[in-house]
Design an enzyme around this catalytic site. Structure first.
Site, short mmCIF file in Angstrom:
data_model
loop_
_atom_site.label_atom_id
_atom_site.label_comp_id
_atom_site.label_asym_id
_atom_site.label_seq_id
_atom_site.Cartn_x
_atom_site.Cartn_y
_atom_site.Cartn_z
N HIS A 119 -2.89 -0.43 10.93
CA HIS A 119 -4.05 -0.50 10.03
C HIS A 119 -5.31 0.02 10.75
CE1 HIS A 119 -5.32 -2.18 6.12
NE2 HIS A 119 -6.50 -2.32 6.69
N ASP A 132 -10.50 1.11 5.63
CA ASP A 132 -9.91 1.19 4.30
C ASP A 132 -9.20 2.54 4.18
OD1 ASP A 132 -9.32 0.09 1.80
OD2 ASP A 132 -10.97 1.14 0.82
N ARG A 161 0.87 7.27 2.95
CA ARG A 161 1.70 7.99 1.96
C ARG A 161 1.52 9.50 2.09
NH1 ARG A 161 0.29 3.19 -0.63
NH2 ARG A 161 -1.58 3.98 -1.65
#
Length: 359
Positions: free
Chosen positions: A159, A163, A170
């Protein structure tokens, strides 16, 4: 069209339901037609980044998809194109700007459900190790495919960004498919499969959560995380990939597509048998010189010009120049007739999804 589909499903995973028509309008700059402008612009940004991946891959210039530079570039390109409203996020009760291409800064600690990603200060070490490991794991043809699911999960586990991590992962997976030679030149993407699952849309987040689990004893891998749950996630992910490849093959099967297209033209232009003939010819041969229309249908030159005029004005044929060769087009208003189940739950003849391997 398939890039719009991929952006639609990637947005859907994030809980952003954007109409395909709005995405296309945003791409064309017709924002006054859009129902939810920020979400449409967000999806348009996804489309443009995927287009860059596909075009770079087709030139043979695609960077190493798991490299730190490429991952940061994906985030930067995505957020550079984002609307102002979506370039900020709430963090610890404060409104914070998302810096394109920048990792979480000191103090920007986050949680994702039950998962607590590595602290911001440790991200450079984690992401460098990630790039190093996957550089080795993707050195052969089998490794390039088998690594796609694992890299997808591990990047989300780290992470690294405040954001946009899901979308970046993906897009990275899409680039990895291209690098592995199974990307179909961008005609399919993993986002549709992840959003829909094999049986249930909740499968993606459930499998991602399971792969976050710590190691279960000395026989469950060598790192801190469970190897068995990552193996299970990998089996599911690869099965989803196979399902989407089979779906895309069914959608673009030439015989079935020609039948759907000519039936549509016959319904729209009853009694004008030459029009389906022309569409079928262009679809099969890729393009047609305008002067060849009369030879295809046996009509007079004047009638052939009239036939072409109807198909061009209806958006079924197009060309790069006013007098150039004609190619087939897929008008937005008839997308579901031509490609059922691309976005909705219509019922095309598509093979049933294969079961995940027993692991």
């Amino acid at each position: 069209m398939t890039r719009v589909m991929n952006a639609y499903y990637s947005n859907l995973i994030e809980g952003h339901n954007t109409r395909p028509r709005d995405i296309e309008a945003a791409l064309a700059g017709r924002l006054d037609e859009v129902e939810d402008r920020p979400l449409a612009e967000e999806a348009a940004a996804h489309v443009r980044v995927q287009a860059w991946i596909d075009e770079t891959s087709s030139r043979g210039d695609l960077p190493e998809p798991t490299s730190v530079a490429f991952i940061c570039d994906l985030h930067r390109r995505f957020y550079d194109a984002m609307p102002e409203e979506l370039r900020f996020t709430e963090h610890d009760g404060q409104r914070k700007e998302i810096i394109p291409g920048a990792f979480r800064a000191a103090g920007e600690e986050v949680s994702v459900g039950r998962h607590l990603p590595p602290s911001a200060s440790r991200i450079p070490a984690f992401i460098d190790h990630f790039a190093l490991r996957y550089r080795g794991l993707t050195s052969g043809p089998t490794g390039r495919i088998l690594s796609i699911p694992a890299a997808h999960h591990r990047l989300n586990y780290i992470h690294p960004f405040l954001d946009g991590n899901g979308r970046v992962s993906r897009l990275m997976s899409h680039a990895m498919c291209q690098a592995a030679g199974i990307g179909g030149h961008g005609l399919w993407s993993i986002s549709r499969g992840l959003a829909r699952g094999l049986r249930d849309p909740a499968e993606y987040k459930e499998h991602m959560d399971a792969a976050d689990q710590p190691r279960r004893g000395d026989r469950d891998g060598r790192g801190n995380l469970s190897l068995s749950t990552l193996t299970s996630f990998t089996g599911w992910f690869l099965t989803v990939m196979l399902d989407q490849i089979r779906f895309t093959e069914a959608m673009f099967d030439l015989n079935a597509l020609q039948e759907r297209y000519t039936r549509l033209i016959a319904d729209l232009y009853p009694g004008k048998q030459r029009l389906p003939q022309l569409v079928a010819h262009v679809l099969r041969h890729g393009e047609m010189a305008r002067g060849d229309a009369r030879f295809v249908t046996g009509a007079s030159e004047r009638s052939a010009r009239s036939d072409l005029g109807e198909l061009i004005s209806g958006g079924f044929l197009k060309s790069a120049t006013p007098k150039g060769a004609l190619r087939v087009a897929f008008p937005l208003d008839y997308r579901e007739r031509l490609f059922p189940n691309l976005f909705t739950d219509a019922a095309p003849i598509v093979p049933a999804p294969p079961p995940p391997p027993p692991l």
